[in-house]
Design a protein around this motif. Sequence first.
Motif, PDB file in Angstrom:
ATOM      1  N   ALA A 216     170.390 -87.039  58.746  1.00  0.00           N
ATOM      2  CA  ALA A 216     169.230 -87.446  59.542  1.00  0.00           C
ATOM      3  C   ALA A 216     169.564 -88.668  60.398  1.00  0.00           C
TER       4      ALA A 216
ATOM      5  N   GLU B  98     171.219 -87.677  63.604  1.00  0.00           N
ATOM      6  CA  GLU B  98     170.256 -87.093  64.546  1.00  0.00           C
ATOM      7  C   GLU B  98     169.392 -88.188  65.178  1.00  0.00           C
TER       8      GLU B  98
ATOM      9  N   ALA C  28     165.477 -92.378  59.366  1.00  0.00           N
ATOM     10  CA  ALA C  28     166.327 -91.365  58.724  1.00  0.00           C
ATOM     11  C   ALA C  28     165.852 -91.090  57.300  1.00  0.00           C
TER      12      ALA C  28
ATOM     13  N   ILE D  87     162.639 -89.003  57.447  1.00  0.00           N
ATOM     14  CA  ILE D  87     162.934 -87.609  57.820  1.00  0.00           C
ATOM     15  C   ILE D  87     163.608 -86.883  56.666  1.00  0.00           C
ATOM     16  N   ALA D  88     164.548 -87.547  55.992  1.00  0.00           N
ATOM     17  CA  ALA D  88     165.257 -86.919  54.875  1.00  0.00           C
ATOM     18  C   ALA D  88     164.301 -86.546  53.753  1.00  0.00           C
TER      19      ALA D  88
ATOM     20  N   LEU E 102     166.747 -79.590  57.465  1.00  0.00           N
ATOM     21  CA  LEU E 102     166.700 -80.679  58.439  1.00  0.00           C
ATOM     22  C   LEU E 102     166.391 -80.229  59.861  1.00  0.00           C
TER      23      LEU E 102
ATOM     24  N   PRO F 172     160.678 -81.972  59.104  1.00  0.00           N
ATOM     25  CA  PRO F 172     160.833 -82.675  60.384  1.00  0.00           C
ATOM     26  C   PRO F 172     159.990 -82.082  61.511  1.00  0.00           C
TER      27      PRO F 172
END
Length: 644
Positions: A456, A459, A476, A479-480, A505, A513
Amino acid sequence: MLLDIQARVKQVLRATIRSLWSIDPPDVILNQTPKIELGELASPVSFELARQIKKPPRIIAGELIARAGKIDGVEKMEVAGAGYINVFLDRAAAIRGSRLGAFATEAGKVIVEHTNINPNKAAHIGHLRNAAIGDTFVRILQATGRKVEVQNYIDNTGVQVADVIVGLQQVQKKTLDDVRRLIGDPSVKFDYYCWDVYAGVTPFYESHDPKHALRAQTLKEIEEGGNDTARMAETVSMTIARCHLRTMDRIHVHYHLLPRESDILHLKFWDYAFRQLREREAIFLETEGKNRGCWVMRLEAEGYDEDKIIVRSNGTVTYVGKDIAYQLWKLGLLDQDFKYDLFDEKQNVWVTTSSDGRPDHPAFGRGETVYNVIDVRQSYLQNVVRQGLIGLGYEEQARRSIHFSYEVVTLSPACAEQLGIAISPEERKRPHIEVSGRKGQGVKADDLLDTLESEARTEVQQRNPEFTPAETAETAHQIAVGALRYFLLKFTRTAIIAFDFKEALNFDGETGPYLQYATVRGNNIVNKLREVQPDFDFGRVHQLLDNPKFAVFLNEANDIWELLYMTLRLDEIAQQVIMTLEPATLAKYAFTLAQRFSLFYHRYRIISEEDPERRLFYLLVVDLVRETLTKALDLMGIQVPRRM
């Protein structure tokens, strides 16, 4: 509140049935219509009545509608098809009512027991599914106004702890002081260390102790207490329990109480349960065969004979026996209580103890309803526990002690290889790779989270190069965790999951996400408006609710009403999860809402809309949807990043 409108419709239809035909009405069922143009709700009650009244369902439906009269929150009702009653809501009134509603709180405490990791090694991916399901259920119960107590049972006297002690003492040749030094060494992840120790015990038994005599002796010493083996088991299990708390904190899972199995024994809870089971003849002493000398549950259901054993021939108590005593305490059926200490001040987690404890502890136990989140492989054992309660005469309480089962988590072949697990060419062709902690084949939860956060982070850095390192790390992490929790929740609990990094992901498709991005998009629309018009009074948006134009806008755009109607259903979805024990219902709902929101903001100009009142309407839609998505994500334990 939509549930209030549904309750009023059902109440009016039941009263009308009594009035028209002087009969007890059947259950009035309300289903969602296939198309919003047909109304929001449909009842098939006329078909049920047709058998009693001897009239065609369409005639019955027409008579019911004609007699029912006006229902608050309902625009009209119509006969549809062969005799359905279609209900059309007063759209504006439904939205306004949703701002005022609240759940009717049921009495009594609910106890949810979840996670329950054996404190002998690091947590793995399967434990994350248990925790995600249990925590989501807790959040939903709390949102509906229930008083909830969250317990994480610590099986610190069981076989798994005994095996890791055998590994430390017999294979690693460690003393109690050696173990304490390992725990104090900052370079050693003690739960990871014990993972390897545990995996090494199986081959040791095979070569040195095939009859598991060392295990039996270790179990006996742990139960008796007052010796180095028991002290080592206490040190190991509670150190690893702290490791588990840290791991679960990473995915926003927390507890109120850690009940310890050792205290069930030392405080004589089990002695009381055992006497009662003997007096009620719910168990008997086996006098022949391989279970000779064991106390066994009287149970005719199919299953392994050893699963019916409550007390082994050497006097040690099985997991099932101790769990019966634990269930009695949770339901308030024991005349005894634990003593309590504060285990983790930061998280405000308490732990049971057999010593003096603290007098200022909260009141624990005495649940009106108990949910036991335990995987499906334990279904037979849970039935044995249930039979124990019934054998003691507690049938009603046994009905309120509910096994919340779920299937196991496996890995996709790609995920297994990415985590460094060696797989054969044959395994690479399989849909999933099974894991085994006893064999050391598995994915540690912290390793999985580290990998998700790393992916993440890459990204986030690509999408937001201007972020500071702290902003990147926080986003991150969010999101993870969102990716993981949503992946573990979106499958029905009876489905075996094959975890895959790429799928979890993905910012597109049915993923955490994607839902986070849709919510962030809604927040960004509001933030952009504030940038364009710093003096914009956002209070005007919600004032539109009382403007006659609001109803006009709602009635002219079925697609927008369908989107808003979905936001009204969140409370109904929460109730469905409680009734069906299926958190996937909430996950599917949130994904569908995010999809429809995406269609809305691609179809309509919002900030650039020239008509001032219509722009306010579009902004109100954005605000209601982003608010609902945020609530739905929070129920799943998923945070909304500031940016993505």
